[in-house]
Design a protein around this motif. Structure first.
Motif, PDB file in Angstrom:
ATOM      1  N   TRP A  79      -7.144  26.920  -0.182  1.00 24.41           N
ATOM      2  CA  TRP A  79      -7.274  28.380  -0.107  1.00 24.41           C
ATOM      3  C   TRP A  79      -6.742  29.055  -1.370  1.00 24.41           C
ATOM      4  N   VAL A  80      -5.704  28.493  -1.958  1.00 19.72           N
ATOM      5  CA  VAL A  80      -5.069  29.149  -3.113  1.00 19.72           C
ATOM      6  C   VAL A  80      -5.271  28.388  -4.421  1.00 19.72           C
ATOM      7  N   ASP A  81      -5.954  27.248  -4.397  1.00 17.60           N
ATOM      8  CA  ASP A  81      -6.079  26.442  -5.611  1.00 17.60           C
ATOM      9  C   ASP A  81      -6.894  27.153  -6.682  1.00 17.60           C
ATOM     10  N   PHE A  82      -6.441  26.999  -7.915  1.00 13.90           N
ATOM     11  CA  PHE A  82      -7.133  27.588  -9.067  1.00 13.90           C
ATOM     12  C   PHE A  82      -7.578  26.532 -10.067  1.00 13.90           C
ATOM     13  N   ILE A  83      -6.757  25.498 -10.267  1.00 10.77           N
ATOM     14  CA  ILE A  83      -6.984  24.542 -11.351  1.00 10.77           C
ATOM     15  C   ILE A  83      -8.273  23.751 -11.141  1.00 10.77           C
ATOM     16  N   PHE A  84      -8.411  23.086 -10.001  1.00 17.12           N
ATOM     17  CA  PHE A  84      -9.573  22.221  -9.794  1.00 17.12           C
ATOM     18  C   PHE A  84     -10.871  23.016  -9.719  1.00 17.12           C
ATOM     19  N   VAL A  85     -10.834  24.167  -9.054  1.00 13.86           N
ATOM     20  CA  VAL A  85     -12.069  24.949  -8.929  1.00 13.86           C
ATOM     21  C   VAL A  85     -12.511  25.482 -10.285  1.00 13.86           C
ATOM     22  N   SER A  86     -11.574  25.802 -11.165  1.00 15.26           N
ATOM     23  CA  SER A  86     -11.938  26.293 -12.495  1.00 15.26           C
ATOM     24  C   SER A  86     -12.566  25.201 -13.343  1.00 15.26           C
ATOM     25  N   VAL A  87     -12.131  23.958 -13.136  1.00 15.45           N
ATOM     26  CA  VAL A  87     -12.703  22.828 -13.887  1.00 15.45           C
ATOM     27  C   VAL A  87     -14.075  22.444 -13.336  1.00 15.45           C
ATOM     28  N   ILE A  88     -14.209  22.416 -12.018  1.00 16.00           N
ATOM     29  CA  ILE A  88     -15.436  21.930 -11.394  1.00 16.00           C
ATOM     30  C   ILE A  88     -16.560  22.964 -11.436  1.00 16.00           C
TER      31      ILE A  88
ATOM     32  N   GLY B 176      -1.600  16.057  -9.589  1.00 16.98           N
ATOM     33  CA  GLY B 176      -3.031  15.911  -9.356  1.00 16.98           C
ATOM     34  C   GLY B 176      -3.889  16.344 -10.521  1.00 16.98           C
ATOM     35  N   PHE B 177      -3.422  17.354 -11.278  1.00 19.40           N
ATOM     36  CA  PHE B 177      -4.263  17.872 -12.360  1.00 19.40           C
ATOM     37  C   PHE B 177      -4.434  16.865 -13.499  1.00 19.40           C
ATOM     38  N   MET B 178      -3.614  15.799 -13.518  1.00 16.45           N
ATOM     39  CA  MET B 178      -3.763  14.785 -14.547  1.00 16.45           C
ATOM     40  C   MET B 178      -5.098  14.041 -14.420  1.00 16.45           C
ATOM     41  N   SER B 179      -5.646  14.049 -13.221  1.00 14.92           N
ATOM     42  CA  SER B 179      -6.888  13.316 -12.980  1.00 14.92           C
ATOM     43  C   SER B 179      -8.117  14.212 -12.953  1.00 14.92           C
ATOM     44  N   MET B 180      -7.952  15.509 -13.238  1.00 16.77           N
ATOM     45  CA  MET B 180      -9.077  16.414 -13.026  1.00 16.77           C
ATOM     46  C   MET B 180     -10.227  16.169 -13.994  1.00 16.77           C
ATOM     47  N   VAL B 181      -9.948  15.710 -15.225  1.00 15.67           N
ATOM     48  CA  VAL B 181     -11.027  15.421 -16.167  1.00 15.67           C
ATOM     49  C   VAL B 181     -11.846  14.230 -15.664  1.00 15.67           C
ATOM     50  N   ALA B 182     -11.143  13.176 -15.220  1.00 15.22           N
ATOM     51  CA  ALA B 182     -11.841  12.004 -14.682  1.00 15.22           C
ATOM     52  C   ALA B 182     -12.645  12.377 -13.436  1.00 15.22           C
ATOM     53  N   ILE B 183     -12.053  13.203 -12.580  1.00 18.54           N
ATOM     54  CA  ILE B 183     -12.750  13.631 -11.365  1.00 18.54           C
ATOM     55  C   ILE B 183     -14.010  14.417 -11.712  1.00 18.54           C
ATOM     56  N   TYR B 184     -13.898  15.270 -12.710  1.00 12.94           N
ATOM     57  CA  TYR B 184     -15.061  16.071 -13.116  1.00 12.94           C
ATOM     58  C   TYR B 184     -16.204  15.172 -13.581  1.00 12.94           C
TER      59      TYR B 184
ATOM     60  N   MET C 217       0.836  -1.208   0.000  1.00 14.14           N
ATOM     61  CA  MET C 217       0.000   0.000   0.000  1.00 14.14           C
ATOM     62  C   MET C 217       0.868   1.254   0.000  1.00 14.14           C
ATOM     63  N   MET C 218       1.934   1.253   0.796  1.00 14.72           N
ATOM     64  CA  MET C 218       2.823   2.406   0.840  1.00 14.72           C
ATOM     65  C   MET C 218       3.508   2.614  -0.509  1.00 14.72           C
ATOM     66  N   ASN C 219       3.894   1.525  -1.168  1.00 14.10           N
ATOM     67  CA  ASN C 219       4.533   1.640  -2.479  1.00 14.10           C
ATOM     68  C   ASN C 219       3.566   2.165  -3.536  1.00 14.10           C
ATOM     69  N   VAL C 220       2.325   1.680  -3.483  1.00 14.24           N
ATOM     70  CA  VAL C 220       1.319   2.144  -4.446  1.00 14.24           C
ATOM     71  C   VAL C 220       1.052   3.632  -4.253  1.00 14.24           C
ATOM     72  N   ILE C 221       0.906   4.055  -3.005  1.00 11.69           N
ATOM     73  CA  ILE C 221       0.675   5.467  -2.719  1.00 11.69           C
ATOM     74  C   ILE C 221       1.863   6.309  -3.168  1.00 11.69           C
ATOM     75  N   LEU C 222       3.072   5.785  -2.970  1.00  7.31           N
ATOM     76  CA  LEU C 222       4.274   6.499  -3.393  1.00  7.31           C
ATOM     77  C   LEU C 222       4.288   6.701  -4.906  1.00  7.31           C
ATOM     78  N   VAL C 223       3.935   5.654  -5.649  1.00  6.27           N
ATOM     79  CA  VAL C 223       3.912   5.755  -7.121  1.00  6.27           C
ATOM     80  C   VAL C 223       2.826   6.719  -7.582  1.00  6.27           C
ATOM     81  N   LEU C 224       1.623   6.603  -6.995  1.00  4.75           N
ATOM     82  CA  LEU C 224       0.530   7.501  -7.376  1.00  4.75           C
ATOM     83  C   LEU C 224       0.862   8.959  -7.065  1.00  4.75           C
ATOM     84  N   GLY C 225       1.603   9.165  -5.971  1.00 10.86           N
ATOM     85  CA  GLY C 225       1.968  10.534  -5.606  1.00 10.86           C
ATOM     86  C   GLY C 225       2.948  11.189  -6.550  1.00 10.86           C
ATOM     87  N   MET C 226       3.586  10.404  -7.405  1.00  9.65           N
ATOM     88  CA  MET C 226       4.526  10.968  -8.376  1.00  9.65           C
ATOM     89  C   MET C 226       3.815  11.661  -9.531  1.00  9.65           C
ATOM     90  N   PHE C 227       2.533  11.360  -9.712  1.00 10.25           N
ATOM     91  CA  PHE C 227       1.771  11.961 -10.804  1.00 10.25           C
ATOM     92  C   PHE C 227       1.086  13.234 -10.308  1.00 10.25           C
TER      93      PHE C 227
END
Length: 283
Positions: free
Chosen positions: A211-220, A123-131, A111-121
């Motif tokens: 407080w300072v995020d722009f990318i996700f709020v602009s997409v959502i 966050g904005f790469m997933s914003m379309v899927a999240i939307y 689990m720690m290794n998977v989280i470590l790998v996912l953390g290398m990407f």
């Protein structure tokens, strides 16, 4: 001995000079932003640095002229999202970190290794899927969706907190359990009070991100003006058709939005230092 003292004085003098220059360079943009927020001249650009006309109108208009840019509403939205996300994220990070630090189970390292790998990407790469996921469950353009986005992956940032919990002797846990405390009581009543530095760090990072995020709020949020946060709302003042008229108001808004973060850091810094001192004394 005198030569060494003289050499140290020269070195210290050079160090202070370099640090002073760097401090001025760092403070200059902040000073410029504050001056522009009090500038009475219209327009986005001037040929001079210090305003010739000083006024408070830029701050007043942010709260009175809300027909096009509803800054008070955006500020409240940002505060709601940031505070709720901070609480949820802080709890998730601390619980995850303590679990990985203290518990031993088969899936722990995978689990720690998977989280470590996912953390290398990023966050904005997933914003379309999240939307599209939020759209499927009917949560787009809502403040609740922002809270879910900002706190949903918070546990992935467990590394620093886990490293801190690893330094806390296990003997403390064992002694408390022998005295009749449950693991839940050990965590909330013994470990957390000893872990003020990492708790404060987690709170600060969990609060600042939404407080300072722009990318996700602009997409959502898309075109839902009423649910904008200040990052996206203030950006609308910089569009081609608005920048000439609203640039100084944008600067005023930027100053106001920086004040809570600054005050939070100043307030938390005191507890951060006291937490380090207490932790060192107990260690």
């Amino acid at each position: 001995m005198m030569k060494m003292d003289k050499k140290n004085k020269i070195t210290n003098g050079a160090t202070y000079t370099v640090l002073s220059i760097l401090g001025i360079i760092w403070l200059f943009p902040i000073a410029w932003l504050i001056m522009q927020s009090f500038r009475g001249e219209p327009g986005a650009f001037t040929k001079y640095l210090i305003p010739k006309i000083w006024t408070l109108d830029n701050y007043t208009k942010l709260f009175t002229e809300t027909g096009l840019f509803n800054f008070p509403r955006w500020f409240i939205n940002t505060a709601i999202v940031a505070v709720i996300s901070c609480i949820i994220s802080t709890i998730l990070v601390l619980l995850t970190s303590y679990a990985f630090s203290r518990l031993r189970f088969k899936a722990r390292k995978p689990m720690m290794n998977v989280i470590l790998v996912l953390g290398m990407f990023p966050g904005f790469m997933s914003m379309v899927a999240i939307y599209h996921i939020l759209k499927a469950i009917g949560l787009t353009q809502s403040l609740a969706s922002l809270v879910l986005v900002y706190s949903g992956g918070a546990a992935m940032g467990y590394y620093i907190a886990k490293g801190f919990f690893d330094t806390v002797p296990r003997a403390i846990d064992e002694a408390a359990i022998i005295d009749g405390a449950t693991k839940n009581q050990v965590f909330w009543h013994i470990i957390l009070p000893m872990s003020k530095p990492v708790v404060v760090y987690t709170i600060l990072t969990s609060f600042i991100a939404p407080w300072v995020d722009f990318i996700f709020v602009s997409v959502i949020m898309k075109d839902n003006y009423n649910n904008y946060t200040v990052a996206l709302g203030l950006f609308q003042m910089l569009t081609r058709e608005n920048i000439q008229q609203y640039f100084t108001q944008f600067c005023a808004g930027a100053v106001l939005i920086a004040i809570p973060i600054t005050l939070l850091f100043i307030k938390m810094q005191k507890y951060y230092v006291s937490g380090i001192t207490a932790g060192g004394a107990k260690g």
